[in-house]
Design an enzyme around this catalytic site. Sequence first.
Site, PDB file in Angstrom:
ATOM      1  N   GLU A  28       0.849  -1.181   0.000  1.00  0.00           N
ATOM      2  CA  GLU A  28       0.000   0.000   0.000  1.00  0.00           C
ATOM      3  C   GLU A  28       0.889   1.235   0.000  1.00  0.00           C
ATOM      4  O   GLU A  28       2.110   1.139   0.152  1.00  0.00           O
ATOM      5  CB  GLU A  28      -0.933  -0.001   1.218  1.00  0.00           C
ATOM      6  CG  GLU A  28      -0.203   0.087   2.543  1.00  0.00           C
ATOM      7  CD  GLU A  28      -1.115  -0.150   3.755  1.00  0.00           C
ATOM      8  OE1 GLU A  28      -2.243  -0.622   3.596  1.00  0.00           O
ATOM      9  OE2 GLU A  28      -0.658   0.135   4.877  1.00  0.00           O
ATOM     10  N   HIS A  77      -4.329   2.514   7.461  1.00  0.00           N
ATOM     11  CA  HIS A  77      -3.237   2.102   8.335  1.00  0.00           C
ATOM     12  C   HIS A  77      -2.384   3.290   8.770  1.00  0.00           C
ATOM     13  O   HIS A  77      -2.211   4.250   8.036  1.00  0.00           O
ATOM     14  CB  HIS A  77      -2.342   1.092   7.615  1.00  0.00           C
ATOM     15  CG  HIS A  77      -2.960  -0.255   7.489  1.00  0.00           C
ATOM     16  ND1 HIS A  77      -2.591  -1.154   6.521  1.00  0.00           N
ATOM     17  CD2 HIS A  77      -3.919  -0.877   8.205  1.00  0.00           C
ATOM     18  CE1 HIS A  77      -3.296  -2.263   6.648  1.00  0.00           C
ATOM     19  NE2 HIS A  77      -4.115  -2.117   7.671  1.00  0.00           N
TER      20      HIS A  77
END
Length: 291
Positions: free
Chosen positions: A209, A248
Amino acid sequence: MAVLVNKSSKILVQGFTGTEGTFHATQMIEYGTNVVGGVTPGKGGTTHLERPVFNTVADCVKQTGANVSIIFVPPAFAADAIMEAADAGIELVVCITEGIPVQDMVTVKNFLQSSKTRLIGPNCPGVITADECKVGIMPGFVFKKGRIGIVSKSGTLTYEAADQVAKAGLGISTAIGIGGDPIIGTTTREAIELFMQDDDTDAIVMIGEIGGGMEAEAARWIKENGNKKPVVGFIAGQTAPPGRRMGHAGAIVGGADDTAAAKMKIMSECGIAVVSSPADIGKTMAELIKK
């Protein structure tokens, strides 16, 4: 034997008698995982889920021979739990806890440098070797046994990738959810290395990511070591604006190389089959395996 855990692994649960520990330990036991006991300070000498409870990790290791720990301990105490497990000689620690202060993880990272313990996480779904051992919170039924390894920063995308691979007529050797925090125990490259050395893994799915440089580091390592096994890659956060944290704690675009586009370009240049949608992971992997 696949990487990290197998049917011979002896698992202890830290935070065993809490709500999360109880729920997930029950599911792990139902999956067939060899959970040998757990730790809840002050409850040593009792039993829980028909397993013994200990006051310390050291006691549990001494009595049961446990060599893997999974941690369901609140953020304020999780760093101490990781270090306690390492101090007791646990080989693999899987920390599920989300929200551990970064400063605490700096202390943990320094502590682990002088130990033989490998940490997976924190803020991760854990590790599963299909049909053998589940040390985590993932839905076990999604993971069909096979010869594809998965390394992922995202929990839900780990499950999606496993499902895609199964639908393509393939299966999973081991899946490693490394976690999405800024400081984690095992990096993408380190997980890739494990799979490259594993005789039971033929190919790898690598899910990253935005934020940080772990995917680029892993991609360059793969190229430098001769692209020994096929790798399918996906980067989440392709529409994320710079400077904005997405999901996150570690997913924030800090520099030009942190964007999804930059990472995908580096991965492609290093010989990884990059897909723009997780829906393409399974069919892309099937095509690579046939070649």
